[in-house]
Design an enzyme around this catalytic site. Structure first.
Site, PDB file in Angstrom:
ATOM      1  N   HIS A   1      -5.281  -3.523 -20.674  1.00  0.00           N
ATOM      2  CA  HIS A   1      -4.269  -4.578 -20.621  1.00  0.00           C
ATOM      3  C   HIS A   1      -4.639  -5.658 -21.655  1.00  0.00           C
ATOM      4  O   HIS A   1      -5.813  -6.028 -21.777  1.00  0.00           O
ATOM      5  CB  HIS A   1      -4.244  -5.253 -19.242  1.00  0.00           C
TER       6      HIS A   1
ATOM      7  N   ARG B   1      -1.694  15.253   1.157  1.00  0.00           N
ATOM      8  CA  ARG B   1      -1.377  16.000  -0.065  1.00  0.00           C
ATOM      9  C   ARG B   1      -2.615  16.494  -0.793  1.00  0.00           C
ATOM     10  O   ARG B   1      -2.583  17.519  -1.461  1.00  0.00           O
ATOM     11  CB  ARG B   1      -0.594  15.088  -1.050  1.00  0.00           C
TER      12      ARG B   1
ATOM     13  N   LYS C   1       1.566 -13.090  -8.735  1.00  0.00           N
ATOM     14  CA  LYS C   1       0.168 -12.787  -8.391  1.00  0.00           C
ATOM     15  C   LYS C   1      -0.745 -13.551  -9.341  1.00  0.00           C
ATOM     16  O   LYS C   1      -1.734 -14.160  -8.935  1.00  0.00           O
ATOM     17  CB  LYS C   1      -0.118 -11.283  -8.551  1.00  0.00           C
TER      18      LYS C   1
ATOM     19  N   GLY D   1      -6.762   8.904  -6.941  1.00  0.00           N
ATOM     20  CA  GLY D   1      -5.904   8.082  -7.803  1.00  0.00           C
ATOM     21  C   GLY D   1      -6.619   7.616  -9.057  1.00  0.00           C
ATOM     22  O   GLY D   1      -7.812   7.861  -9.254  1.00  0.00           O
TER      23      GLY D   1
ATOM     24  N   GLN E   1       0.760  -4.826 -20.534  1.00  0.00           N
ATOM     25  CA  GLN E   1      -0.012  -4.029 -19.577  1.00  0.00           C
ATOM     26  C   GLN E   1       0.202  -2.524 -19.762  1.00  0.00           C
ATOM     27  O   GLN E   1       1.333  -2.054 -19.888  1.00  0.00           O
ATOM     28  CB  GLN E   1       0.364  -4.443 -18.137  1.00  0.00           C
TER      29      GLN E   1
ATOM     30  N   CYS F   1      -5.327  -6.718 -11.571  1.00  0.00           N
ATOM     31  CA  CYS F   1      -6.009  -6.422 -12.853  1.00  0.00           C
ATOM     32  C   CYS F   1      -5.777  -7.509 -13.907  1.00  0.00           C
ATOM     33  O   CYS F   1      -6.712  -7.915 -14.610  1.00  0.00           O
ATOM     34  CB  CYS F   1      -5.550  -5.063 -13.373  1.00  0.00           C
TER      35      CYS F   1
ATOM     36  N   VAL G   1      -7.441   4.563  -9.919  1.00  0.00           N
ATOM     37  CA  VAL G   1      -8.507   3.605  -9.598  1.00  0.00           C
ATOM     38  C   VAL G   1      -9.642   4.308  -8.851  1.00  0.00           C
ATOM     39  O   VAL G   1     -10.819   4.115  -9.164  1.00  0.00           O
ATOM     40  CB  VAL G   1      -7.963   2.425  -8.753  1.00  0.00           C
TER      41      VAL G   1
HETATM   42  P1  NAP Z   1      -2.454   6.253  -7.944  1.00  0.00           P
HETATM   43  O1  NAP Z   1      -3.076   6.834  -9.155  1.00  0.00           O
HETATM   44  O2  NAP Z   1      -1.035   6.503  -7.676  1.00  0.00           O
HETATM   45  O3  NAP Z   1      -3.308   6.727  -6.669  1.00  0.00           O
HETATM   46  C1  NAP Z   1      -2.960   6.424  -5.364  1.00  0.00           C
HETATM   47  C2  NAP Z   1      -4.053   6.886  -4.433  1.00  0.00           C
HETATM   48  O4  NAP Z   1      -3.732   6.489  -3.088  1.00  0.00           O
HETATM   49  C3  NAP Z   1      -4.214   8.407  -4.400  1.00  0.00           C
HETATM   50  O5  NAP Z   1      -5.548   8.740  -4.170  1.00  0.00           O
HETATM   51  C4  NAP Z   1      -3.357   8.777  -3.195  1.00  0.00           C
HETATM   52  O6  NAP Z   1      -3.732  10.014  -2.595  1.00  0.00           O
HETATM   53  C5  NAP Z   1      -3.729   7.640  -2.256  1.00  0.00           C
HETATM   54  N1  NAP Z   1      -2.742   7.524  -1.176  1.00  0.00           N
HETATM   55  C6  NAP Z   1      -1.422   7.337  -1.269  1.00  0.00           C
HETATM   56  N2  NAP Z   1      -0.852   7.332  -0.030  1.00  0.00           N
HETATM   57  C7  NAP Z   1      -1.855   7.547   0.852  1.00  0.00           C
HETATM   58  C8  NAP Z   1      -1.918   7.683   2.259  1.00  0.00           C
HETATM   59  N3  NAP Z   1      -0.829   7.605   3.029  1.00  0.00           N
HETATM   60  N4  NAP Z   1      -3.133   7.893   2.834  1.00  0.00           N
HETATM   61  C9  NAP Z   1      -4.232   7.985   2.065  1.00  0.00           C
HETATM   62  N5  NAP Z   1      -4.237   7.875   0.731  1.00  0.00           N
HETATM   63  C10 NAP Z   1      -3.066   7.661   0.127  1.00  0.00           C
HETATM   64  O7  NAP Z   1      -2.609   4.679  -7.940  1.00  0.00           O
HETATM   65  P2  NAP Z   1      -3.819   3.774  -8.509  1.00  0.00           P
HETATM   66  O8  NAP Z   1      -3.517   3.324  -9.865  1.00  0.00           O
HETATM   67  O9  NAP Z   1      -5.119   4.471  -8.251  1.00  0.00           O
HETATM   68  O10 NAP Z   1      -3.709   2.487  -7.609  1.00  0.00           O
HETATM   69  C11 NAP Z   1      -3.850   2.535  -6.235  1.00  0.00           C
HETATM   70  C12 NAP Z   1      -3.649   1.160  -5.664  1.00  0.00           C
HETATM   71  O11 NAP Z   1      -4.697   0.317  -6.116  1.00  0.00           O
HETATM   72  C13 NAP Z   1      -2.363   0.474  -6.132  1.00  0.00           C
HETATM   73  O12 NAP Z   1      -1.284   0.816  -5.318  1.00  0.00           O
HETATM   74  C14 NAP Z   1      -2.719  -0.947  -6.082  1.00  0.00           C
HETATM   75  O13 NAP Z   1      -2.460  -1.485  -4.812  1.00  0.00           O
HETATM   76  C15 NAP Z   1      -4.191  -0.960  -6.354  1.00  0.00           C
HETATM   77  N6  NAP Z   1      -4.548  -1.411  -7.721  1.00  0.00           N
HETATM   78  C16 NAP Z   1      -4.341  -0.706  -8.862  1.00  0.00           C
HETATM   79  C17 NAP Z   1      -4.779  -1.193 -10.089  1.00  0.00           C
HETATM   80  C18 NAP Z   1      -4.676  -0.442 -11.373  1.00  0.00           C
HETATM   81  O14 NAP Z   1      -5.007  -0.992 -12.433  1.00  0.00           O
HETATM   82  N7  NAP Z   1      -4.249   0.812 -11.348  1.00  0.00           N
HETATM   83  C19 NAP Z   1      -5.376  -2.385 -10.160  1.00  0.00           C
HETATM   84  C20 NAP Z   1      -5.578  -3.089  -9.015  1.00  0.00           C
HETATM   85  C21 NAP Z   1      -5.165  -2.584  -7.815  1.00  0.00           C
HETATM   86  P3  NAP Z   1      -2.945  11.386  -2.897  1.00  0.00           P
HETATM   87  O15 NAP Z   1      -3.525  11.926  -4.165  1.00  0.00           O
HETATM   88  O16 NAP Z   1      -3.289  12.243  -1.720  1.00  0.00           O
HETATM   89  O17 NAP Z   1      -1.510  11.068  -3.003  1.00  0.00           O
HETATM   90  C1  3JM Z   2      -1.220  -2.818  -8.928  1.00  0.00           C
HETATM   91  O1  3JM Z   2       1.594   0.058  -2.763  1.00  0.00           O
HETATM   92  C2  3JM Z   2       2.012  -0.686  -3.648  1.00  0.00           C
HETATM   93  O2  3JM Z   2       3.136  -1.167  -3.632  1.00  0.00           O
HETATM   94  C3  3JM Z   2       1.020  -0.999  -4.742  1.00  0.00           C
HETATM   95  C4  3JM Z   2       1.599  -1.757  -5.860  1.00  0.00           C
HETATM   96  C5  3JM Z   2       0.543  -2.136  -6.887  1.00  0.00           C
HETATM   97  C6  3JM Z   2      -0.273  -3.263  -6.749  1.00  0.00           C
HETATM   98  C7  3JM Z   2      -0.276  -4.032  -5.464  1.00  0.00           C
HETATM   99  O3  3JM Z   2       0.642  -4.821  -5.212  1.00  0.00           O
HETATM  100  O4  3JM Z   2      -1.241  -3.834  -4.714  1.00  0.00           O
HETATM  101  C8  3JM Z   2       0.432  -1.350  -8.034  1.00  0.00           C
HETATM  102  C9  3JM Z   2      -0.452  -1.686  -9.035  1.00  0.00           C
HETATM  103  C10 3JM Z   2      -1.131  -3.615  -7.789  1.00  0.00           C
HETATM  104  C11 3JM Z   2      -1.957  -4.837  -7.730  1.00  0.00           C
HETATM  105  O5  3JM Z   2      -3.111  -4.768  -8.165  1.00  0.00           O
HETATM  106  O6  3JM Z   2      -1.492  -5.885  -7.300  1.00  0.00           O
END
Ligand code: NAP
Ligand code: 3JM
Length: 341
Positions: A247, A43, A218, A16, A161, A134, A18
């Site tokens: 952001h 996947r 949040k 992903g 954002q 974030c 992150v």
């Molecule tokens: P993303 O680009 O959509 O990546 C999601 C990641 O989670 C991918 O590696 C995906 O793997 C994996 N995943 C999804 N379903 C899964 C499962 N059932 N088992 C194992 N791995 C699974 O999202 P992202 O931006 O990296 O963010 C991921 C999470 O981090 C968010 O949902 C949120 O809770 C948190 N977050 C994000 C941010 C931000 O700024 N982006 C900030 C703070 C926290 P596949 O490639 O195999 O689908």
């Molecule tokens: C940032 O699985 C989800 O619904 C993730 C949603 C999400 C979040 C969260 O709530 O963990 C997407 C992007 C965040 C976050 O950092 O709070």
């Protein structure tokens, strides 16, 4: 007991937005990784991601028992973390979780190293540490030194954002919409509820009964927990803008003590993790393009709010994938191994 020199690290959600940043930062900061385990969903099975010059295979989270993993850096989404973080923690792995799922759990520390590193100690209750949202992270890095000097009573924040905060598919959606529009085609939407290209959407995460979004709440709740002060009143409006990374936040602060722009500048110039970028006459102020790939929280447009006795306005920008997510998590892990493991 001799201190371990290296630690086996799992990156969960490795494919992903992150997770990929997490892998890059572990390498950049020379984190003492023994073995690295990259995990995602079915996947991604068979994919490879480079770490320290080697193509590492991506494994399936479901099949991992975490028995020989010391630290798990999790960002697979809230539902997946809710199920797998406790399993990993039970197997003896300390989890630093990037999702919102555990953040408000009183038995889980919610940590920004520049603000409340001492809270990390509480990881022992559940073997889980939560990484804040974030938008909260970049705000509290700036609020903390101001609160220590002037005591903050109230904060009004509006965010701008970037789409990377919603993950990889969201970044692709913005690119594809821009391409479609320039090719006179109808832009498709899957991730965002409206077209994000050439637009702003005041809707991040879901709406709650009180009319606010979860993303906004949040910022309200997490800020109080991290700052260790329930008396700070925060009200937020969170908006998605067509920027890829970075952001931005407009922050209005009201304090107990008399506050001046000069005083705030001095406090922020001495603050860890903050860089003051504030020469408006030279058109110098923080912007997302400048924050991309940097570690600092950038602050500018420092000026008095003269509609209240003690008021200040600020403009704060950071790389949401780094300080807003992966970097903050790795910094937590660094303190963890330094002081506790
Ligand atoms: P993303 O680009 O959509 O990546 C999601 C990641 O989670 C991918 O590696 C995906 O793997 C994996 N995943 C999804 N379903 C899964 C499962 N059932 N088992 C194992 N791995 C699974 O999202 P992202 O931006 O990296 O963010 C991921 C999470 O981090 C968010 O949902 C949120 O809770 C948190 N977050 C994000 C941010 C931000 O700024 N982006 C900030 C703070 C926290 P596949 O490639 O195999 O689908
Ligand atoms: C940032 O699985 C989800 O619904 C993730 C949603 C999400 C979040 C969260 O709530 O963990 C997407 C992007 C965040 C976050 O950092 O709070």
């Amino acid at each position: 007991m001799a201190r371990k020199r290296s630690y086996n690290v799992a990156v969960v959600g490795a494919t992903g937005a992150v997770g990929r940043e997490m892998i890059k930062i572990l390498e950049e900061r020379d984190f003492p990784v023994g073995r690295i385990r990259l995990l995602a969903s079915e996947r991604s099975a068979g994919e490879r991601i480079e770490f320290r010059g080697r193509d590492e295979p991506v494994g399936v989270l479901e099949k991992e028992d975490f028995k020989d993993i010391d630290i798990g850096l999790f960002s697979p989404g809230a539902r997946v973390s809710s199920e797998y973080a406790p399993k990993a923690a039970k197997a003896g792995c300390v989890v630093v979780d990037n999702t919102s799922f555990f953040r408000m759990d009183p038995d889980v520390p919610l940590v920004v190293p520049e603000v409340n590193p001492q809270a990390i100690e509480g990881f022992r209750k559940k073997n889980i540490i939560a990484n804040p949202n974030c938008s909260t992270i970049q705000m509290v890095v700036v609020l903390k030194p101001i609160h220590d000097r002037y005591r903050i009573k109230r904060v009004v924040v509006s965010t701008y954002q970037s789409v990377s905060g919603a993950g990889r598919e969201a970044m692709d959606e913005l690119s594809e919409q821009i391409r479609s529009i320039f090719n006179m085609k109808e832009p498709e939407k899957k991730v965002f509820p409206h077209q994000i290209a050439f637009n702003c959407i005041p809707h991040i995460d879901t709406f709650l009964e009180n009319g606010y979004t979860k993303e906004e709440m949040k910022m309200v709740e997490e800020t109080k927990k991290i700052m260790g002060d329930d008396s700070i009143r925060v009200t937020a409006t969170t908006v998605r803008v067509p920027v890829f990374i970075g952001h931005s936040e407009s922050i209005n602060i009201e304090t107990e003590q008399e506050i001046t722009p000069e005083g705030v500048r001095e406090v922020l110039e001495g603050a860890e993790g903050v860089r003051v970028v504030d020469e408006p006459r030279m058109s110098i102020y923080p912007m997302p393009l400048d924050a991309h790939d940097t570690d600092d929280v950038l602050v500018g447009r420092i000026r008095r709010d003269d509609t209240v006795p003690n008021g200040i306005n600020l403009w704060v920008v950071a790389d949401n994938l780094r300080k807003g997510a992966a970097l903050n998590a790795v910094q937590i892990a660094e303190i963890l191994i330094d002081r506790y493991l």
